[in-house]
Design an enzyme around this catalytic site. Structure first.
Site, PDB file in Angstrom:
ATOM      1  N   ARG A  18       1.151  -0.667   0.060  1.00 20.13           N
ATOM      2  CA  ARG A  18       0.183  -0.004  -0.003  1.00 20.13           C
ATOM      3  C   ARG A  18       0.567   1.290   0.016  1.00 20.13           C
ATOM      4  O   ARG A  18       0.344   2.595  -0.627  1.00 20.13           O
ATOM      5  CB  ARG A  18      -0.485   0.191   1.232  1.00 20.13           C
ATOM      6  CG  ARG A  18      -1.940  -0.525   1.142  1.00 20.13           C
ATOM      7  CD  ARG A  18      -2.473  -1.190   2.863  1.00 20.13           C
ATOM      8  NE  ARG A  18      -3.198  -0.011   3.327  1.00 20.13           N
ATOM      9  CZ  ARG A  18      -2.981   0.037   4.603  1.00 20.13           C
ATOM     10  NH1 ARG A  18      -1.954  -0.535   4.865  1.00 20.13           N
ATOM     11  NH2 ARG A  18      -3.164   1.464   4.987  1.00 20.13           N
ATOM     12  N   SER A  37      -2.366 -10.922  -7.805  1.00 18.90           N
ATOM     13  CA  SER A  37      -2.651 -10.914  -6.277  1.00 18.90           C
ATOM     14  C   SER A  37      -3.293 -12.787  -7.050  1.00 18.90           C
ATOM     15  O   SER A  37      -3.430 -13.007  -8.195  1.00 18.90           O
ATOM     16  CB  SER A  37      -4.357 -10.802  -5.581  1.00 18.90           C
ATOM     17  OG  SER A  37      -4.193 -11.768  -4.481  1.00 18.90           O
ATOM     18  N   ARG A  38      -3.283 -13.471  -5.655  1.00 19.16           N
ATOM     19  CA  ARG A  38      -3.579 -15.225  -6.433  1.00 19.16           C
ATOM     20  C   ARG A  38      -5.382 -15.044  -6.297  1.00 19.16           C
ATOM     21  O   ARG A  38      -6.680 -15.931  -7.346  1.00 19.16           O
ATOM     22  CB  ARG A  38      -3.393 -16.193  -5.785  1.00 19.16           C
ATOM     23  CG  ARG A  38      -1.961 -16.484  -5.416  1.00 19.16           C
ATOM     24  CD  ARG A  38      -1.099 -16.743  -4.374  1.00 19.16           C
ATOM     25  NE  ARG A  38      -1.278 -16.508  -3.105  1.00 19.16           N
ATOM     26  CZ  ARG A  38      -1.086 -16.609  -1.527  1.00 19.16           C
ATOM     27  NH1 ARG A  38      -1.120 -17.652  -1.552  1.00 19.16           N
ATOM     28  NH2 ARG A  38      -1.060 -15.741  -1.126  1.00 19.16           N
ATOM     29  N   LEU A  78       6.508  -9.805  -1.822  1.00 21.36           N
ATOM     30  CA  LEU A  78       6.156 -10.819  -1.550  1.00 21.36           C
ATOM     31  C   LEU A  78       7.100 -11.868  -0.208  1.00 21.36           C
ATOM     32  O   LEU A  78       8.051 -11.206   0.252  1.00 21.36           O
ATOM     33  CB  LEU A  78       6.797 -12.427  -2.538  1.00 21.36           C
ATOM     34  CG  LEU A  78       5.316 -12.276  -3.346  1.00 21.36           C
ATOM     35  CD1 LEU A  78       5.986 -13.277  -5.151  1.00 21.36           C
ATOM     36  CD2 LEU A  78       4.455 -12.811  -3.413  1.00 21.36           C
ATOM     37  N   LYS A 101      12.912  -6.232   2.076  1.00 21.97           N
ATOM     38  CA  LYS A 101      14.435  -7.158   2.314  1.00 21.97           C
ATOM     39  C   LYS A 101      13.180  -7.607   3.360  1.00 21.97           C
ATOM     40  O   LYS A 101      11.855  -7.643   3.674  1.00 21.97           O
ATOM     41  CB  LYS A 101      14.610  -6.044   2.790  1.00 21.97           C
ATOM     42  CG  LYS A 101      13.884  -3.879   3.999  1.00 21.97           C
ATOM     43  CD  LYS A 101      13.364  -4.887   4.474  1.00 21.97           C
ATOM     44  CE  LYS A 101      13.375  -5.222   5.636  1.00 21.97           C
ATOM     45  NZ  LYS A 101      11.497  -5.261   6.319  1.00 21.97           N
ATOM     46  N   ARG A 173       6.407 -12.565  10.312  1.00 24.56           N
ATOM     47  CA  ARG A 173       7.469 -12.492  10.171  1.00 24.56           C
ATOM     48  C   ARG A 173       8.203 -13.394  11.546  1.00 24.56           C
ATOM     49  O   ARG A 173       9.111 -12.724  12.234  1.00 24.56           O
ATOM     50  CB  ARG A 173       8.153 -10.894  10.559  1.00 24.56           C
ATOM     51  CG  ARG A 173       7.548  -9.659   9.657  1.00 24.56           C
ATOM     52  CD  ARG A 173       7.692  -8.602   9.590  1.00 24.56           C
ATOM     53  NE  ARG A 173       6.638  -8.341  10.253  1.00 24.56           N
ATOM     54  CZ  ARG A 173       6.433  -7.032  10.368  1.00 24.56           C
ATOM     55  NH1 ARG A 173       6.754  -6.236  10.201  1.00 24.56           N
ATOM     56  NH2 ARG A 173       4.699  -6.835  10.539  1.00 24.56           N
TER      57      ARG A 173
END
Lengths: 360, 360
Positions: A18, A37-38, A78, A101, A173
């Protein structure tokens, strides 16, 4: 001569996309041309919510976006574990890559990506936005000033935030199969980059993880630290965490001066970027005060740092597209060095905090 | 009731004694009554230069000052290696002791001093001035606030200055026979104290020196660092140096807040003491700024911190002298803990950066 406008596609509708969509809209030489997108619905909703122009293309698969001949460059937000699969595919389609990153789960993965970029003559840059804030160059000028700053000796950098219960349970994460490097790959990436930036990208000789890292049940790093050591005696210390309050700073100390910045990754306010410098400060005669006092500096920022990043990337891409220039190596070299140190911290943790030598 | 005025003697005319002489003059419950040097001329010149009153006594030996029955308390600014000899002599003469830091070359020496103080019923306090700045208590309130700061997790503290050629050759702080602990005993003392202060004096379980300390030819530490580790996962990092530009900070990070202070040992200006706090800061919706921003706080300081120190010490001494109170144990306990950590850092360096367990 009007600047070449680079047409961007985005694969994946991550939160961070975004912010980068807005940056692509803001950068004068970039145009948001497609999103994939998928699911088509998710891509369409993303394009609408993020002010893509009416002619932007909506794709229900990453592959279809990569096949679009109108797209010059692809932003890849991604999860880290997917970079080694998708970035080479982007390169093979001769599209330039703006890659989130950390660039890979390890430097071996990133080398595969670099090989694909080289084989296909495409530019790659990582998404470290603060590198492109005009403040960063101003601070660099201070560090390079032998008279005001002297020789760099020590750097301390911290980036922590308190992820909260939901984050620590569900965020990508903290998932070993998605962003397996955890806090080291996320906030640690920025501190490592800041340290390399301060040394003008001179690699340390040795990296040693600090004891007491915190790992979750799946073995993902939630907090850790390390010290970095250079041949000439320079020392750097970094600390990263998902477990403590939002704090980010860089302190770089030279023989004659000190630089300190408290909001290096995300400025407190996107239009004004502060930093503190002091030079040849000493105590007054009775050691009851300082002379001179540190200086508070402010850089006014016309274009948000992430838009500066997109502008710089698009400039490099434009130079290849229009002038037949070779891809710039500066940015990917910085990415690779950052990943190399990140790997070394992880290896040192795995080896019981033994020093890890960095092959140069 | 008027406060008891404590009569101070000073043994040794070190640079730092000038500042403490002024503090004794400024503190409402202290009076500079005598100064001793190994030469009467030097003591007389010191008394004159430092505004001792006309009736102040001038002594040509430390022993003669200690024999003066009018002296209640003695400030000892002698080199560290002499503390273990002189502080017990001061105690044996039933005089209270304000002792410069580091309190000894090791905790064993300090324990001998403490034994002498206990045997003679005298107060001892070390000369860590910043502890007595009113700012210190204000910052402590923030750290103790579970709502604004949460639980302490990480502390970083640095104190460095660039000693310069003459300092590195001639200062007593680089001489193995005078202040053999070098930068660790000088600037490191303050960072260790700051870390202990932040933890409310909870000793860490383990101390590990960072690699790459710098020692001079005589083996005195010119720069080093360490990490401290607590049973509950708290981590602290310290760095001290005589080789880089004047820089001193404490950053303490909790689960909900962050404290940062850039001039903790010697405030920029003795009348105003700044510090920064942030609490529950997070990024705005698009991660382009912070909400709320950190707060800049300022404490106005009526009495310089070193005079606050003298006042507090004289208050404790007065309480013993007038009310027959027992000597306070809070301050010597803090001194001892600081020295214990300092010893552990040194031991870890000597043992090749192995972790050193702290016996509690």
């Amino acid at each position: 001569m009007a600047e070449t406008v680079i047409h961007f596609g985005i694969i994946g509708c991550a939160e961070i996309a975004r912010k980068v969509s807005r940056a692509i809209n803001l950068a004068p030489n970039a145009h948001p041309s497609a999103v994939a997108s998928r699911s088509v619905e998710k891509a369409a909703a993303f394009a609408k919510a993020n002010n893509f122009p009416p002619d932007a293309k909506i794709y229900g698969s990453y592959e279809s976006l990569l096949d679009d001949p109108d797209i010059d460059a692809v932003y890849v937000p991604l999860p880290t574990s997917l970079h080694v699969k998708w970035a080479p595919l982007v390169a093979q389609k001769k599209k330039h890559i703006l890659l989130e990153k950390p660039v890979g789960l390890n430097v071996g993965e990133f080398d595969k990506i670099l090989d694909a970029c080289e084989a296909n003559g495409v530019q790659i840059m990582d998404g470290t936005m603060w590198m492109h804030n005009p403040r960063t160059d101003k601070m660099r000028e201070f560090l390079a000033d032998k008279e005001r700053f002297g020789e760099l000796r020590t750097i301390h950098s911290i980036f922590t935030f308190a992820g909260g219960e939901d984050f620590l349970k569900n965020d990508i994460r903290v998932k070993p199969d998605l962003d397996g490097l955890g806090a080291l790959g996320d906030t640690g990436w920025y501190s490592i980059r800041a340290i390399l930036w301060a040394t003008d990208y001179e690699l340390p000789k040795t990296v040693v993880a600090l004891r007491g890292p915190v790992l979750n049940e799946a073995g993902v790093i939630l907090a850790c630290g390390a010290s970095l050591h250079w041949e000439d005696g320079k020392v750097a210390i970094l600390h990263c965490s998902f477990l403590t309050h939002l704090t980010m700073f860089v302190t770089a100390i030279g023989t004659k001066g000190t630089l300190h910045v408290d909001d290096f990754v995300i400025p407190f306010n996107e239009k004004e970027a502060p930093y503190t410098t002091s030079s040849k400060s000493w105590f007054n005669e009775l050691v009851t005060g300082w002379e001179p006092l540190p200086s508070q500096n402010m850089v006014f920022v016309d274009l948000p740092q992430e838009a500066c990043m997109v502008r710089e990337f698009a400039r490099l891409v434009g130079n290849i597209k229009v002038n037949g220039a070779k891809p710039d190596q500066t940015w990917p070299t910085r990415s690779r060095k950052t990943q190399l140190i990140l790997d070394a911290v992880k290896t040192s943790i795995e080896r019981g905090f033994e020093p890890v030598e960095i092959a140069n």
